[in-house]
Design a protein around this motif. Sequence first.
Motif, PDB file in Angstrom:
ATOM      1  N   ALA A 523       0.688  -1.238   0.107  1.00 51.67           N
ATOM      2  CA  ALA A 523       0.038  -0.105  -0.030  1.00 51.67           C
ATOM      3  C   ALA A 523       0.747   1.353   0.006  1.00 51.67           C
ATOM      4  O   ALA A 523       0.569   2.230  -0.653  1.00 51.67           O
ATOM      5  CB  ALA A 523      -1.149  -0.024   1.235  1.00 51.67           C
ATOM      6  N   GLY A 527       0.514   3.591  -3.043  1.00 48.61           N
ATOM      7  CA  GLY A 527       0.187   5.126  -2.626  1.00 48.61           C
ATOM      8  C   GLY A 527       1.216   6.143  -3.227  1.00 48.61           C
ATOM      9  O   GLY A 527       0.796   6.994  -3.635  1.00 48.61           O
ATOM     10  N   GLN A 571      -5.903   0.866   0.300  1.00 52.69           N
ATOM     11  CA  GLN A 571      -5.588   2.268   0.207  1.00 52.69           C
ATOM     12  C   GLN A 571      -6.579   3.042   1.328  1.00 52.69           C
ATOM     13  O   GLN A 571      -5.957   3.706   2.353  1.00 52.69           O
ATOM     14  CB  GLN A 571      -5.452   3.092  -0.941  1.00 52.69           C
ATOM     15  CG  GLN A 571      -4.377   2.580  -1.955  1.00 52.69           C
ATOM     16  CD  GLN A 571      -3.174   2.465  -1.269  1.00 52.69           C
ATOM     17  OE1 GLN A 571      -2.313   1.447  -1.643  1.00 52.69           O
ATOM     18  NE2 GLN A 571      -2.436   3.432  -0.828  1.00 52.69           N
ATOM     19  N   SER A 584      -4.177   8.178  -0.176  1.00 52.54           N
ATOM     20  CA  SER A 584      -5.320   7.691  -1.060  1.00 52.54           C
ATOM     21  C   SER A 584      -5.882   8.780  -1.679  1.00 52.54           C
ATOM     22  O   SER A 584      -5.677  10.050  -1.447  1.00 52.54           O
ATOM     23  CB  SER A 584      -6.255   6.799  -0.005  1.00 52.54           C
ATOM     24  OG  SER A 584      -7.250   6.537  -0.596  1.00 52.54           O
TER      25      SER A 584
END
Length: 701
Positions: A523, A527, A571, A584
């Motif tokens: 993530a 991201g 996210q 996000s």
Amino acid sequence: MEAMSGDEVVTHSRVRDITLPSGKVLALITLDNGRDHNRPNTLGPATLTELEATLAGLKTRAAAGEIQAVGITGKQYILAAGADLSDVSRLPSREIARLITQRGHQVLGTLSELGVPSFAFVNGLALGGGLEIALNSTYRTVDASAAAIALPEVFLGIIPGWGGAYLLPNLIGIENALEVVISNPLKQNRMLKPQQAFDLGIMDAIFPAASYLESSLRWADGVLGGTVKVHRKNEPGKIERLTKWPIAIKMARNMLESRIGTVPRSPYAALELLEKAKGGTKAEGFAREDEALADLVVGDQFAASMYAFDLVQKRAKRPVGAPDKALARKVTKVGIIGAGLMASQFALLFLRRLQVPVLITDLDQSRVDKGLAHIREEIDKLEAKGRLDGDGANKLRGLLHGTTDKSEYADCDFVIEAVFEEVGVKQQVFAEIEPILAEDAILATNTSSLSVEEIGAKLSRPERLVGFHFFNPVAVMPLIEIVKTPTTSDAALSTAFVVAKGLGKNAVLTADAPGFVVNRLLAKVMGEAARAVYEGTPLLTVEKAFAPIGLPMTPFQLIDLVGWKVAAHVQDTMVHAFPDRFFSSENFHELAALPEVVEKDRSGRVTGWTKSAQKVLRTGSTPASEEEILRRVQDGLASEIRIMLEEGVVPEVQDIDLCLILGAGLPFIDGGVSPYLDREGASERVNGDTFHHPAIKGIGG
């Protein structure tokens, strides 16, 4: 040399004379380290010294006419698993490294200079230097039941350096050699079965296990007497070198560049050796191998590979924090809540590996029937490919059952949910079946990022719940993250570890923290990719920026594979948990609503946004450079890993590396993620210290 062999388990060269049916005498060397098959023969310095003395004695006897041939074989099930690499990454200099590579050539090369023919009887496992023993011999036979045959060096960040890179292409042709030396190691270290080795021309004959040595000796006698003619489709004179060879090399180079980029050194070093093996003498070929291997052995990528190899071979097999397996509940029936694609993958794996009854349920019969049909179809495919015989396939079909009647969970010992990734949904399905279950039945959730404790908050016995997070595709990915909540019992945890092992998976214990290990760090990666795009950076610039990390897919390839909705959900989960550290954007949800988000070429590489994606994508006007993006990702990962260790998400940094190797496909040449961040200076930049002391790196030139 011998000074390095203090810890070496020496493989001895025991010789006995065998009188063949014709009356000729073959001196048979049996390689044997005196241990059982769990500790394969390896070729360390003291082993090579003993083998050299043995071969020198046999050369003298051959000159005196006492023996007419030499054979070499191994202890039961094993010829040799290659060079003993345990001390190689601690060599003091490149010069010493080159002496060791030369030593292998000196000793194994003697097999072709005995004055009489040499026969390698490959009676079992033959990897790396083990296979090179056979390649240096005049003739080769193989046992049809041998476990595996391969030159896996490229997988470990080095090259076949005891003759393999020169002898193999000149034995079986360049295309076949490229497959064995480069393609197979890069396909998760794929090995050859004996029949494949024979079909490729690596082996001259193949015999059944029951009479393997007897048949091989009779065959060797025939070869010596001229009654057996050895036909090789790729005799040196028949191998086409002028046009095929350079074309094959060029195609292989293009394939490597598109698939793995240019950071890994060993595949390109191997490619260069295979290219040059087209001409010149054997001595020149061996000298090239010496130099190439010495360069790689003292490099960072080999040091990292040895660290990664050790994690996968040792730490993964003895999971840190796993309770005593005697506490595990015996699993005689498995229940799976759900009948969708993930549930179907679970069902097939549990059926094949545990061979126990498996129950699937869903909201209505049509969903159950669809799930059952999919699983049966997969069993049919395995049968058609010969991976299951008729009886085995029928047994699995008989063990599978699907229903909407939840009362059938009553005799399940282990129940796992595979429903929508939402806390409320998971709580509800567990609440429905908990009253039906036996008191000591274990519950497992396959959540990828939600709180396991929260999922179990409404259970009357939350201590029986454990996180059991698979990776997609379930059949292929070797990792399961086993998640312990503050209330998880040792019995539940122990059962989870025993089941994971039964499924043929490697399990790593993790605390109940958002995203656990793999998804938390992925993530971070995804991201940062999304952040760069939304700042206004062109898509392909972002994709290229991540290449040095060595992930098997670029960020947007990965997002496209796991699904944009799933990626958006992960996210959101991470940003909700750690708003200051994760990124996000609403863009994610806008894109997730589209049928197609990115365009890809035939090899699966992302080439751009679809027209519909371009319409919804809102971006800024402050694009980042490749260097800036990479630095952000490196620093972000170094910071997050330190926090995870402080929080006790896993016991040690080695567990994070193991998770990323097994669950995200990070290559061995990185050593997972922490040695890479140490080498790149990110650990020092962000944390003021490296994760490893000393840092895992080669000695350089």
